[in-house]
Structures are given as C-alpha cells and as structure tokens.
Design a protein around this motif. Structure first.
Motif, PDB file in Angstrom:
ATOM      1  N   GLU A 199      17.686 -16.598 -19.590  1.00 22.87           N
ATOM      2  CA  GLU A 199      18.638 -15.582 -19.892  1.00 22.87           C
ATOM      3  C   GLU A 199      17.844 -14.077 -19.935  1.00 22.87           C
ATOM      4  OE1 GLU A 199      22.188 -17.786 -22.646  1.00 22.87           O
ATOM      5  OE2 GLU A 199      20.383 -16.932 -23.350  1.00 22.87           O
ATOM      6  N   ASP A 200      16.640 -14.206 -20.111  1.00 23.77           N
ATOM      7  CA  ASP A 200      15.921 -12.990 -20.575  1.00 23.77           C
ATOM      8  C   ASP A 200      14.899 -12.601 -19.274  1.00 23.77           C
ATOM      9  OD1 ASP A 200      14.188 -14.664 -21.281  1.00 23.77           O
ATOM     10  OD2 ASP A 200      13.656 -13.841 -23.166  1.00 23.77           O
ATOM     11  N   ALA A 201      14.781 -13.439 -18.529  1.00 17.62           N
ATOM     12  CA  ALA A 201      14.135 -13.262 -17.333  1.00 17.62           C
ATOM     13  C   ALA A 201      14.256 -11.986 -16.437  1.00 17.62           C
ATOM     14  CB  ALA A 201      14.085 -14.541 -16.197  1.00 17.62           C
ATOM     15  N   PRO A 202      13.390 -11.243 -16.419  1.00 21.93           N
ATOM     16  CA  PRO A 202      13.554  -9.857 -15.817  1.00 21.93           C
ATOM     17  C   PRO A 202      13.215 -10.163 -14.290  1.00 21.93           C
ATOM     18  CG  PRO A 202      11.683  -9.678 -17.425  1.00 21.93           C
ATOM     19  CD  PRO A 202      11.836 -11.128 -17.061  1.00 21.93           C
ATOM     20  N   ILE A 203      14.374  -9.702 -13.387  1.00 21.78           N
ATOM     21  CA  ILE A 203      14.239  -9.974 -12.002  1.00 21.78           C
ATOM     22  C   ILE A 203      14.606  -8.684 -11.236  1.00 21.78           C
ATOM     23  CG2 ILE A 203      15.861 -11.037 -10.026  1.00 21.78           C
ATOM     24  CD1 ILE A 203      16.485 -13.216 -12.184  1.00 21.78           C
ATOM     25  N   GLY A 204      13.792  -8.206 -10.416  1.00 22.06           N
ATOM     26  CA  GLY A 204      14.007  -7.040  -9.770  1.00 22.06           C
ATOM     27  C   GLY A 204      13.256  -6.763  -8.295  1.00 22.06           C
ATOM     28  N   MET A 205      13.467  -5.602  -7.543  1.00 25.19           N
ATOM     29  CA  MET A 205      12.667  -5.368  -6.481  1.00 25.19           C
ATOM     30  C   MET A 205      12.061  -3.883  -6.851  1.00 25.19           C
ATOM     31  SD  MET A 205      15.187  -6.408  -3.573  1.00 25.19           S
ATOM     32  CE  MET A 205      16.864  -6.218  -4.278  1.00 25.19           C
ATOM     33  N   PRO A 206      10.698  -3.664  -7.188  1.00 23.97           N
ATOM     34  CA  PRO A 206      10.267  -2.465  -7.580  1.00 23.97           C
ATOM     35  C   PRO A 206       9.479  -1.614  -6.208  1.00 23.97           C
ATOM     36  CG  PRO A 206       8.500  -4.412  -7.704  1.00 23.97           C
ATOM     37  CD  PRO A 206       9.845  -4.926  -7.289  1.00 23.97           C
ATOM     38  N   GLU A 207       9.817  -2.312  -5.170  1.00 24.34           N
ATOM     39  CA  GLU A 207       9.130  -1.514  -4.084  1.00 24.34           C
ATOM     40  C   GLU A 207       9.597  -0.117  -3.571  1.00 24.34           C
ATOM     41  OE1 GLU A 207       9.023  -6.196  -2.988  1.00 24.34           O
ATOM     42  OE2 GLU A 207      10.363  -4.777  -4.282  1.00 24.34           O
ATOM     43  N   VAL A 208      10.741   0.264  -3.971  1.00 22.81           N
ATOM     44  CA  VAL A 208      11.251   1.630  -3.474  1.00 22.81           C
ATOM     45  C   VAL A 208      10.193   2.514  -4.499  1.00 22.81           C
ATOM     46  CG1 VAL A 208      12.966   1.998  -5.325  1.00 22.81           C
ATOM     47  CG2 VAL A 208      13.202   3.120  -3.416  1.00 22.81           C
ATOM     48  N   GLY A 209       9.939   2.054  -5.486  1.00 23.74           N
ATOM     49  CA  GLY A 209       8.795   3.187  -6.341  1.00 23.74           C
ATOM     50  C   GLY A 209       7.573   3.268  -5.748  1.00 23.74           C
ATOM     51  N   PHE A 210       7.345   2.353  -4.797  1.00 25.47           N
ATOM     52  CA  PHE A 210       5.862   2.285  -4.022  1.00 25.47           C
ATOM     53  C   PHE A 210       6.097   3.144  -2.788  1.00 25.47           C
ATOM     54  CE2 PHE A 210       5.472  -2.178  -5.462  1.00 25.47           C
ATOM     55  CZ  PHE A 210       5.083  -1.836  -7.123  1.00 25.47           C
ATOM     56  N   GLY A 211       7.262   3.540  -2.502  1.00 26.61           N
ATOM     57  CA  GLY A 211       7.567   4.069  -1.173  1.00 26.61           C
ATOM     58  C   GLY A 211       7.826   3.014  -0.095  1.00 26.61           C
ATOM     59  N   LEU A 212       8.378   1.895  -0.648  1.00 28.21           N
ATOM     60  CA  LEU A 212       8.591   1.005   0.642  1.00 28.21           C
ATOM     61  C   LEU A 212       9.926   0.383   0.309  1.00 28.21           C
ATOM     62  CD1 LEU A 212       5.041  -1.177  -0.133  1.00 28.21           C
ATOM     63  CD2 LEU A 212       5.846   0.215   1.733  1.00 28.21           C
ATOM     64  N   TYR A 213      10.529  -0.209   1.309  1.00 30.67           N
ATOM     65  CA  TYR A 213      11.690  -1.031   1.226  1.00 30.67           C
ATOM     66  C   TYR A 213      11.175  -2.415   1.227  1.00 30.67           C
ATOM     67  CZ  TYR A 213      15.497  -4.004   3.241  1.00 30.67           C
ATOM     68  OH  TYR A 213      16.528  -4.794   3.183  1.00 30.67           O
ATOM     69  N   PRO A 214      11.821  -3.069   0.264  1.00 26.67           N
ATOM     70  CA  PRO A 214      11.537  -4.648   0.234  1.00 26.67           C
ATOM     71  C   PRO A 214      11.897  -5.635   1.297  1.00 26.67           C
ATOM     72  CG  PRO A 214      13.282  -4.221  -1.328  1.00 26.67           C
ATOM     73  CD  PRO A 214      12.905  -2.655  -0.614  1.00 26.67           C
ATOM     74  N   SER A 215      10.695  -5.817   2.186  1.00 21.42           N
ATOM     75  CA  SER A 215      10.956  -6.242   3.594  1.00 21.42           C
ATOM     76  C   SER A 215      11.593  -7.825   3.345  1.00 21.42           C
ATOM     77  CB  SER A 215       9.921  -6.023   4.533  1.00 21.42           C
ATOM     78  OG  SER A 215       8.795  -6.945   4.025  1.00 21.42           O
ATOM     79  N   LEU A 216      11.295  -8.483   2.715  1.00 26.24           N
ATOM     80  CA  LEU A 216      11.883  -9.719   2.148  1.00 26.24           C
ATOM     81  C   LEU A 216      12.805 -10.202   1.194  1.00 26.24           C
ATOM     82  CD1 LEU A 216       8.571 -11.936   2.635  1.00 26.24           C
ATOM     83  CD2 LEU A 216      10.170 -11.328   4.397  1.00 26.24           C
ATOM     84  N   ALA A 217      12.403  -9.519   0.151  1.00 23.84           N
ATOM     85  CA  ALA A 217      13.594  -9.426  -0.973  1.00 23.84           C
ATOM     86  C   ALA A 217      14.694  -8.889  -0.772  1.00 23.84           C
ATOM     87  CB  ALA A 217      12.760  -9.122  -2.327  1.00 23.84           C
ATOM     88  N   GLY A 218      14.584  -7.745   0.054  1.00 27.48           N
ATOM     89  CA  GLY A 218      15.793  -6.874   0.141  1.00 27.48           C
ATOM     90  C   GLY A 218      17.079  -7.594   1.285  1.00 27.48           C
ATOM     91  N   PRO A 219      16.521  -8.023   2.393  1.00 29.64           N
ATOM     92  CA  PRO A 219      17.524  -8.806   3.388  1.00 29.64           C
ATOM     93  C   PRO A 219      17.655 -10.062   2.472  1.00 29.64           C
ATOM     94  CG  PRO A 219      15.603  -7.915   4.435  1.00 29.64           C
ATOM     95  CD  PRO A 219      15.358  -7.708   3.067  1.00 29.64           C
ATOM     96  N   SER A 220      17.009 -10.894   1.975  1.00 30.75           N
ATOM     97  CA  SER A 220      17.544 -12.055   1.345  1.00 30.75           C
ATOM     98  C   SER A 220      18.429 -11.738   0.245  1.00 30.75           C
ATOM     99  CB  SER A 220      16.340 -12.710   0.929  1.00 30.75           C
ATOM    100  OG  SER A 220      15.683 -12.298  -0.223  1.00 30.75           O
ATOM    101  N   THR A 221      18.372 -10.536  -0.549  1.00 31.64           N
ATOM    102  CA  THR A 221      19.318 -10.254  -1.481  1.00 31.64           C
ATOM    103  C   THR A 221      20.538  -9.691  -1.040  1.00 31.64           C
ATOM    104  OG1 THR A 221      17.635  -9.703  -3.119  1.00 31.64           O
ATOM    105  CG2 THR A 221      19.610  -9.045  -3.817  1.00 31.64           C
ATOM    106  N   GLN A 222      20.461  -8.892   0.139  1.00 33.78           N
ATOM    107  CA  GLN A 222      21.680  -8.470   0.897  1.00 33.78           C
ATOM    108  C   GLN A 222      22.465  -9.491   1.414  1.00 33.78           C
ATOM    109  OE1 GLN A 222      18.603  -4.895   1.666  1.00 33.78           O
ATOM    110  NE2 GLN A 222      20.270  -4.976   3.259  1.00 33.78           N
ATOM    111  N   LEU A 223      22.061 -10.484   1.660  1.00 38.03           N
ATOM    112  CA  LEU A 223      22.642 -11.623   2.254  1.00 38.03           C
ATOM    113  C   LEU A 223      23.624 -12.292   0.976  1.00 38.03           C
ATOM    114  CD1 LEU A 223      20.276 -12.996   5.061  1.00 38.03           C
ATOM    115  CD2 LEU A 223      22.520 -11.987   5.440  1.00 38.03           C
ATOM    116  N   ARG A 224      23.110 -12.464  -0.016  1.00 37.38           N
ATOM    117  CA  ARG A 224      23.703 -12.959  -1.364  1.00 37.38           C
ATOM    118  C   ARG A 224      24.500 -12.373  -2.117  1.00 37.38           C
ATOM    119  NH1 ARG A 224      19.865 -15.284   1.207  1.00 37.38           N
ATOM    120  NH2 ARG A 224      19.519 -17.505   0.997  1.00 37.38           N
ATOM    121  N   LEU A 225      24.289 -11.090  -2.229  1.00 41.72           N
ATOM    122  CA  LEU A 225      25.127 -10.277  -3.180  1.00 41.72           C
ATOM    123  C   LEU A 225      25.963  -9.360  -2.560  1.00 41.72           C
ATOM    124  CD1 LEU A 225      22.464  -8.982  -5.782  1.00 41.72           C
ATOM    125  CD2 LEU A 225      24.219 -11.011  -5.815  1.00 41.72           C
ATOM    126  N   GLY A 226      27.174  -8.729  -3.297  1.00 39.31           N
ATOM    127  CA  GLY A 226      27.956  -7.743  -2.768  1.00 39.31           C
ATOM    128  C   GLY A 226      27.080  -6.433  -2.277  1.00 39.31           C
TER     129      GLY A 226
END
Length: 269
Positions: free
Chosen positions: A131-158
């Motif tokens: 329940e308390d597991a932290p889940i996220g994509m920090p890439e934008v903070g590095f100046g990057l788009y999350p090239s794998l986590a982004g598309p795979s999440t966009q296919l699964r979430l609204g």
C-alpha cells in the motif's frame, strides 16, 4: 541468506505447485538494473520456460526496482544498446521477454518502483503492490521523457492520470495505483509476499497451455485487435489452439466439473 545469494544479482526460487519467485537483488542500489543484472534476469526467465506456470517478480530490500542503472548507462554512452549484444540485454528486451514468456508474471511491488521499475509493473500480467510502495516516473526532472514507462503507462491509464505522472514526476502510492488500475491490488506491506503467493498458486492450478494462450489473447486484445468481429474471431482461434495442444476440453464432463469447481467424485452423469 547465503553468500552466494548475496552475490547473485537475481535470485530464483522454486516454490512448488508450478510457481517460481524471481527476486531482483541489488538492494543497496534500489535494485537498479545494471547490464549484468539484466543479463541474469533474462537468463533466469529463459530457464523458467516450461518450468513454471506462474512467476512472482519482486525486489530485495526497500525497492521493487528503480529502473536502469543510470550511473552505468552514463558510463556506457548513448549508443550502448545499438550493438547486437546491447539490444539483447537492453531494458526494452527485458520487457519483451516478460510479455512473450509462456508463464503468467505477477509483479509483487514491495517498494520503490520508479521509471523502469514502473515499466516492469506494466509489462507484468498482474501486479500486487504494498500500500505504501512509491511508484512514479522521475524522468521529466532530468529533462527527459520516460521512453518506456511513459508509453506503457499511457496505454494503461486514462490520459489525465498518465499525464499527471509523466509531467509532474509525482509519486503515487501502491494504494493509489490500485485505485487508478495501475496494479490489481494493494495490501499492507507485511501481507504482500503471502498475497502474491496465494494468487500465484491459484492461477497455477489451471492448465498451462490455457494460461499461455490466455496471456497471448490479453496482449492482443485490445492492444492490436480492437474491432469487435475480429476480436471474437481471435477468441475462437485461441480456443482451437488450446484444443490442438491439450486434452483439457476433450472430456465434457470433466470440463463442466472444472467450471463449477466440483471434484471428480461429486460428478453426476
């Protein structure tokens, strides 16, 4: 834990009844996946072909997986994955190996799942998170788009929820991930291992061929087949493939008993 286990980057356990547990084992690095760790994971998955119906994938220590080892990636250079060996051991290759694996893969998200760790959740067939597991994509903070986590999440979430995760770099909890549908279930951290094993054993009780072809169907529809008629036809084709490879449907009475969860001795003609 033995010294040999401490040195292994990926641990493999046979839990019996068709279930195996694979544990990422770089706890001091939050299970960041170096190329050596990725190679061990790929080899472990290969070894489990035909040896397990269900694989529980989890992490040792406070993290599930924090993605690719960024320090090593920086030292390797941008084109490290462009060589034949680099492509074979890339993070993308790991995801495809999981998706194509005949076993059902359950992510047991015990802690931090960041960037590539979120991709690992998305590539798994099912997921249970603490329940308390932290889940996220920090890439934008590095100046990057999350090239794998982004598309795979966009296919699964609204779209708005996916955009929130990509554009804010905010982490969500395992409980929120379950509410959003990013994982199937969230449980207290102390219950995670048992909950994952209970689910794995329940699924492993089903026919292996049926599980493999059902997994294929889940990846095809609606990812590749979204038309109703074509999807129904594909479902019929899957049934034919299962019948051709197993006798699971050859005995109508036995099929009925399985459907209503009745033992053989309780069957009636």
């Amino acid at each position: 834990m033995s010294s040999a286990h401490m040195e292994a980057l990926v641990l493999r356990e046979d839990l019996g009844e068709g279930v195996a547990r694979v544990t990422l084992n770089r706890p001091a690095k939050r299970n960041a996946m170096s190329r050596a760790a990725r190679t061990e994971l790929l080899d472990t998955l290969d070894a489990l072909h035909g040896a397990a119906k269900v694989i529980i994938l989890t992490g040792n220590g406070p993290a599930f997986c924090s993605g690719v080892d960024l320090k090593e990636s920086g030292e390797e250079g941008m084109d490290a994955d462009d060589t034949p060996e680099g492509r074979r051991t890339s993070w993308a290759a790991v995801q495809e190996k999981i998706r194509a694996h005949p076993a059902v893969v359950i992510a047991a998200v015990n802690g931090y799942a960041l960037g590539g760790g979120l991709t690992l959740i998305n590539s798994s067939d099912l997921a249970i998170a603490a329940e308390d597991a932290p889940i996220g994509m920090p890439e934008v903070g590095f100046g990057l788009y999350p090239s794998l986590a982004g598309p795979s999440t966009q296919l699964r979430l609204g779209p708005k929820r996916a955009a929130w995760m990509v554009l804010t770099a905010d982490r969500i909890s395992g409980a929120t991930a379950a509410e959003w549908g990013l994982v199937n279930q969230a449980v207290p951290a102390e219950r995670l291992a048992d909950a994952a094993l209970e689910l794995a054993r329940r699924i492993a009780g089903f026919d292996a061929v049926t599980l493999t072809w059902s997994k294929r169907a889940l990846h095809e529809i609606p990812m590749h087949i979204s038309d109703w008629t074509n999807a129904i036809q594909y479902g019929q084709d899957v049934r034919v493939q299962i019948q051709a490879r197993t006798d699971v449907l050859s005995d109508g009475n036995a099929t009925y008993r399985r459907a209503v969860n009745k033992p053989a001795q309780d069957a009636r003609p």
